[in-house]
Write an enzyme that holds these catalytic residues in place. Sequence first.
Site, mmCIF file in Angstrom:
data_model
loop_
_atom_site.group_PDB
_atom_site.id
_atom_site.type_symbol
_atom_site.label_atom_id
_atom_site.label_comp_id
_atom_site.label_asym_id
_atom_site.label_seq_id
_atom_site.Cartn_x
_atom_site.Cartn_y
_atom_site.Cartn_z
ATOM 1 N N GLU A 1 -3.654 -0.573 -9.730
ATOM 2 C CA GLU A 1 -2.573 0.341 -10.107
ATOM 3 C C GLU A 1 -1.368 -0.515 -10.499
ATOM 4 O O GLU A 1 -0.943 -1.376 -9.717
ATOM 5 C CB GLU A 1 -2.213 1.251 -8.933
ATOM 6 N N SER B 1 0.820 -1.214 0.000
ATOM 7 C CA SER B 1 0.000 0.000 0.000
ATOM 8 C C SER B 1 0.848 1.255 0.000
ATOM 9 O O SER B 1 0.399 2.305 -0.445
ATOM 10 C CB SER B 1 -0.831 0.078 1.291
ATOM 11 N N ASN C 1 -3.564 6.029 -2.800
ATOM 12 C CA ASN C 1 -3.204 6.244 -1.395
ATOM 13 C C ASN C 1 -2.511 7.580 -1.147
ATOM 14 O O ASN C 1 -2.514 8.100 -0.033
ATOM 15 C CB ASN C 1 -2.365 5.083 -0.863
ATOM 16 N N HIS D 1 -1.107 -3.075 -7.447
ATOM 17 C CA HIS D 1 -1.814 -2.648 -6.238
ATOM 18 C C HIS D 1 -3.313 -2.798 -6.431
ATOM 19 O O HIS D 1 -3.936 -2.026 -7.156
ATOM 20 C CB HIS D 1 -1.426 -1.197 -5.899
HETATM 21 C C1 LIG Z 1 -9.501 7.244 9.850
HETATM 22 C C2 LIG Z 1 -8.348 6.857 10.695
HETATM 23 C C3 LIG Z 1 -7.218 6.173 10.102
HETATM 24 C C4 LIG Z 1 -6.160 7.056 9.579
HETATM 25 C C5 LIG Z 1 -5.141 6.237 8.923
HETATM 26 C C6 LIG Z 1 -4.686 6.638 7.579
HETATM 27 C C7 LIG Z 1 -3.998 5.516 6.860
HETATM 28 C C8 LIG Z 1 -4.727 5.208 5.613
HETATM 29 C C9 LIG Z 1 -4.847 3.781 5.292
HETATM 30 C C10 LIG Z 1 -5.125 3.616 3.826
HETATM 31 C C11 LIG Z 1 -5.248 2.175 3.501
HETATM 32 C C12 LIG Z 1 -5.120 1.931 2.076
HETATM 33 C C13 LIG Z 1 -5.285 0.498 1.727
HETATM 34 C C14 LIG Z 1 -4.992 0.354 0.280
HETATM 35 O O1 LIG Z 1 -3.845 0.156 -0.073
HETATM 36 C C15 LIG Z 1 -5.997 0.596 -0.768
HETATM 37 C C16 LIG Z 1 -7.399 0.189 -0.491
HETATM 38 O O2 LIG Z 1 -7.820 -0.895 -0.775
HETATM 39 S S1 LIG Z 1 -8.353 1.375 0.167
HETATM 40 C C17 LIG Z 1 -9.920 0.610 0.299
HETATM 41 C C18 LIG Z 1 -10.698 0.761 -0.963
HETATM 42 N N1 LIG Z 1 -11.994 0.214 -0.751
HETATM 43 C C19 LIG Z 1 -13.065 0.966 -0.546
HETATM 44 O O3 LIG Z 1 -13.004 2.177 -0.576
HETATM 45 C C20 LIG Z 1 -14.336 0.218 -0.246
HETATM 46 C C21 LIG Z 1 -15.505 1.131 -0.195
HETATM 47 N N2 LIG Z 1 -16.690 0.365 0.099
HETATM 48 C C22 LIG Z 1 -17.469 -0.202 -0.848
HETATM 49 O O4 LIG Z 1 -17.206 -0.090 -2.030
HETATM 50 C C23 LIG Z 1 -18.667 -0.945 -0.356
HETATM 51 O O5 LIG Z 1 -18.966 -0.503 0.925
HETATM 52 C C24 LIG Z 1 -18.460 -2.514 -0.341
HETATM 53 C C25 LIG Z 1 -18.428 -3.032 -1.787
HETATM 54 C C26 LIG Z 1 -17.205 -2.930 0.381
HETATM 55 C C27 LIG Z 1 -19.634 -3.180 0.395
HETATM 56 O O6 LIG Z 1 -20.811 -2.675 -0.085
HETATM 57 P P1 LIG Z 1 -22.048 -2.387 0.874
HETATM 58 O O7 LIG Z 1 -23.194 -1.981 0.035
HETATM 59 O O8 LIG Z 1 -21.574 -1.461 1.893
HETATM 60 O O9 LIG Z 1 -22.312 -3.785 1.593
HETATM 61 P P2 LIG Z 1 -22.962 -5.102 1.085
HETATM 62 O O10 LIG Z 1 -22.490 -6.139 2.021
HETATM 63 O O11 LIG Z 1 -24.437 -4.923 0.905
HETATM 64 O O12 LIG Z 1 -22.305 -5.418 -0.334
HETATM 65 C C28 LIG Z 1 -22.766 -4.853 -1.551
HETATM 66 C C29 LIG Z 1 -22.606 -5.873 -2.646
HETATM 67 O O13 LIG Z 1 -21.242 -6.233 -2.774
HETATM 68 C C30 LIG Z 1 -21.073 -7.636 -2.574
HETATM 69 N N3 LIG Z 1 -19.823 -7.866 -1.862
HETATM 70 C C31 LIG Z 1 -19.327 -7.110 -0.891
HETATM 71 N N4 LIG Z 1 -18.170 -7.615 -0.457
HETATM 72 C C32 LIG Z 1 -17.936 -8.711 -1.197
HETATM 73 C C33 LIG Z 1 -16.883 -9.658 -1.237
HETATM 74 N N5 LIG Z 1 -15.827 -9.578 -0.439
HETATM 75 N N6 LIG Z 1 -16.976 -10.674 -2.129
HETATM 76 C C34 LIG Z 1 -18.020 -10.785 -2.953
HETATM 77 N N7 LIG Z 1 -19.041 -9.903 -2.980
HETATM 78 C C35 LIG Z 1 -18.999 -8.891 -2.106
HETATM 79 C C36 LIG Z 1 -22.263 -8.076 -1.782
HETATM 80 O O14 LIG Z 1 -22.572 -9.406 -2.029
HETATM 81 C C37 LIG Z 1 -23.353 -7.149 -2.277
HETATM 82 O O15 LIG Z 1 -23.892 -7.663 -3.460
HETATM 83 P P3 LIG Z 1 -25.424 -7.410 -3.814
HETATM 84 O O16 LIG Z 1 -25.648 -8.099 -5.098
HETATM 85 O O17 LIG Z 1 -25.586 -5.924 -3.930
HETATM 86 O O18 LIG Z 1 -26.176 -7.984 -2.673
HETATM 87 N N1 LIG Z 2 -5.993 -4.258 3.822
HETATM 88 C C1 LIG Z 2 -6.159 -3.509 2.736
HETATM 89 O O1 LIG Z 2 -7.213 -2.879 2.562
HETATM 90 C C2 LIG Z 2 -5.090 -3.420 1.711
HETATM 91 C C3 LIG Z 2 -3.820 -3.902 1.962
HETATM 92 N N2 LIG Z 2 -2.864 -3.820 0.974
HETATM 93 C C4 LIG Z 2 -1.533 -4.357 1.210
HETATM 94 O O2 LIG Z 2 -1.583 -5.769 1.018
HETATM 95 C C5 LIG Z 2 -0.670 -6.421 1.902
HETATM 96 C C6 LIG Z 2 -1.434 -7.417 2.756
HETATM 97 O O3 LIG Z 2 -2.428 -6.740 3.480
HETATM 98 P P1 LIG Z 2 -3.667 -7.517 4.120
HETATM 99 O O4 LIG Z 2 -4.064 -8.630 3.242
HETATM 100 O O5 LIG Z 2 -4.624 -6.507 4.531
HETATM 101 O O6 LIG Z 2 -2.962 -8.125 5.428
HETATM 102 P P2 LIG Z 2 -3.451 -9.341 6.324
HETATM 103 O O7 LIG Z 2 -2.848 -9.129 7.660
HETATM 104 O O8 LIG Z 2 -4.903 -9.555 6.203
HETATM 105 O O9 LIG Z 2 -2.742 -10.603 5.631
HETATM 106 C C7 LIG Z 2 -1.367 -10.776 5.550
HETATM 107 C C8 LIG Z 2 -1.103 -12.263 5.492
HETATM 108 O O10 LIG Z 2 0.268 -12.481 5.178
HETATM 109 C C9 LIG Z 2 0.705 -13.586 5.933
HETATM 110 N N3 LIG Z 2 2.161 -13.519 6.026
HETATM 111 C C10 LIG Z 2 2.910 -12.664 6.764
HETATM 112 N N4 LIG Z 2 4.223 -12.909 6.544
HETATM 113 C C11 LIG Z 2 4.294 -13.931 5.639
HETATM 114 C C12 LIG Z 2 5.370 -14.613 5.008
HETATM 115 N N5 LIG Z 2 6.644 -14.308 5.268
HETATM 116 N N6 LIG Z 2 5.065 -15.611 4.143
HETATM 117 C C13 LIG Z 2 3.790 -15.926 3.866
HETATM 118 N N7 LIG Z 2 2.730 -15.297 4.423
HETATM 119 C C14 LIG Z 2 2.990 -14.314 5.301
HETATM 120 C C15 LIG Z 2 -0.019 -13.465 7.263
HETATM 121 O O11 LIG Z 2 -0.066 -14.714 7.932
HETATM 122 C C16 LIG Z 2 -1.379 -12.981 6.812
HETATM 123 O O12 LIG Z 2 -2.282 -14.041 6.588
HETATM 124 C C17 LIG Z 2 0.028 -5.307 2.682
HETATM 125 O O13 LIG Z 2 1.208 -4.978 2.014
HETATM 126 C C18 LIG Z 2 -0.990 -4.164 2.607
HETATM 127 O O14 LIG Z 2 -0.391 -2.920 2.747
HETATM 128 C C19 LIG Z 2 -3.115 -3.296 -0.262
HETATM 129 C C20 LIG Z 2 -4.367 -2.843 -0.567
HETATM 130 C C21 LIG Z 2 -5.432 -2.813 0.415
#
Ligand SMILES: CCCCCCCCCCCCCC(=O)CC(=O)SCCNC(=O)CCNC(=O)[C@H](O)C(C)(C)COP(=O)(O)OP(=O)(O)OC[C@H]1O[C@@H](n2cnc3c(N)ncnc32)[C@H](O)[C@@H]1OP(=O)(O)O
Ligand SMILES: NC(=O)C1=CN([C@@H]2O[C@H](COP(=O)(O)OP(=O)(O)OC[C@H]3O[C@@H](n4cnc5c(N)ncnc54)[C@H](O)[C@@H]3O)[C@@H](O)[C@H]2O)C=CC1
Length: 311
Positions: free
Chosen positions: A177, A144, A215, A165
């Site tokens: 990405e 990430s 991000n 990504h």
């Molecule tokens: C604030 C404090 C913290 C400060 C910290 C700062 C650090 C920042 C950290 C940044 C981390 C970055 C991580 C990263 O690298 C990048 C990312 O991935 S960021 C995350 C991006 N994701 C989002 O933004 C998700 C946004 N949410 C959504 O799009 C929806 O909410 C979601 C699809 C997840 C769920 O939808 P929702 O309507 O809310 O719920 P439902 O349960 O009804 O689901 C709708 C629909 O989707 C199906 N579904 C949901 N999940 C799954 C799944 N895993 N597998 C299969 N299907 C799934 C579900 O069945 C529903 O289908 P329907 O047909 O509509 O019933």
């Molecule tokens: N959580 C998120 O929303 C997102 C996370 N990422 C990135 O993806 C990566 C994984 O994140 P998550 O899946 O959320 O973490 P997670 O904690 O859910 O899963 C990580 C997994 O890696 C395993 N693991 C750790 N060290 C290992 C090793 N040496 N060999 C094999 N397996 C090992 C752990 O047992 C665990 O099951 C991180 O780099 C994170 O930054 C990227 C996009 C979104």
Amino acid sequence: MAHISQVYCRKFSTSPAVAGAIKHVTVIGGGLMGSGIAQVAAATGHNVVMVDQTDDILSKSKAAIQKSLGRVAKKKFADDGERQSSFVADVMGRIQLNTDPVDAAKSTDLVVEAIVENLDVKKKLFSALDEAAPQHTIFASNTSSLPIRDIAESTNRLDRFGGLHFFNPVPMMKLVEVVKIPETSNETFERLVQLGKAMGKTTVDCKDTPGFIVNRLLVPYMMEAVRMLERGDASARDIDTAMKLGAGYPMGPFELADYVGLDTTKFIIDGWSKKYPDVQIFQESPYVNKLVADGKLGKKTGEGFYKYDKK
Ligand SMILES: CCCCCCCCCCCCCC(=O)CC(=O)SCCNC(=O)CCNC(=O)[C@H](O)C(C)(C)COP(=O)(O)OP(=O)(O)OC[C@H]1O[C@@H](n2cnc3c(N)ncnc32)[C@H](O)[C@@H]1OP(=O)(O)O
Ligand SMILES: NC(=O)C1=CN([C@@H]2O[C@H](COP(=O)(O)OP(=O)(O)OC[C@H]3O[C@@H](n4cnc5c(N)ncnc54)[C@H](O)[C@@H]3O)[C@@H](O)[C@H]2O)C=CC1
């Protein structure tokens, strides 16, 4: 008659496999992201090996994939239980499990790493894989926040290294990405883009710049949300409601942080606060630190900023 580009590839590529599409994918890490990547790769016809540290973790990952595939199948084949079951069985049949990453890397076209967000741990893993993987194998990290180049330097295959990504939840999020380091060859980059598209995603290209595209914008936004909470400007619930109803986001920042996992969130903040000590917005959050210290890692542990029913 063979197309001219096929003839060119056969004649000039270093290995025949380099020119072809990626068919076999090894995903290291079976957590939130790794299980999603493995699921979508298998659902789009790739043969997949998913690796994690123990059989117990892998069986939980497998159960998570099965559950998610069940949701996908219900939509894809509404009212046809038989086709739903055979779809799930077919996809699951393309996923093998392994606890030995080096063994898994011995015969694969691509390794996608999705393990803990820690540079040293990722480097150690890739260094071991580099010894074992065939010449043609491409390495990619799903990090990430870490620079891809810093991870890649643990290997001797910088030209066959890039970033892929994905976004959480992988089966629902449509973006990947694709990240190039200066040494990534055009061929490697093209193959990663092709894989992203073959997995049904829209791809965007990005240089190896901190946080890539999403991000780089998302982290400061989420950090500002937690600062508002820490200052007492508004509650987490009201900030989330405001961003959902006022800005059209599917989740507010606190719901999203819980969904991502506060352990991963803290790894990102810790890394960036060390790297950018003068940038105020990236500095540690006492609120997040406390939740993590208390084992409240978000949805996956049943509590983070919010409480969740354990299903
Ligand atoms: C604030 C404090 C913290 C400060 C910290 C700062 C650090 C920042 C950290 C940044 C981390 C970055 C991580 C990263 O690298 C990048 C990312 O991935 S960021 C995350 C991006 N994701 C989002 O933004 C998700 C946004 N949410 C959504 O799009 C929806 O909410 C979601 C699809 C997840 C769920 O939808 P929702 O309507 O809310 O719920 P439902 O349960 O009804 O689901 C709708 C629909 O989707 C199906 N579904 C949901 N999940 C799954 C799944 N895993 N597998 C299969 N299907 C799934 C579900 O069945 C529903 O289908 P329907 O047909 O509509 O019933
Ligand atoms: N959580 C998120 O929303 C997102 C996370 N990422 C990135 O993806 C990566 C994984 O994140 P998550 O899946 O959320 O973490 P997670 O904690 O859910 O899963 C990580 C997994 O890696 C395993 N693991 C750790 N060290 C290992 C090793 N040496 N060999 C094999 N397996 C090992 C752990 O047992 C665990 O099951 C991180 O780099 C994170 O930054 C990227 C996009 C979104």
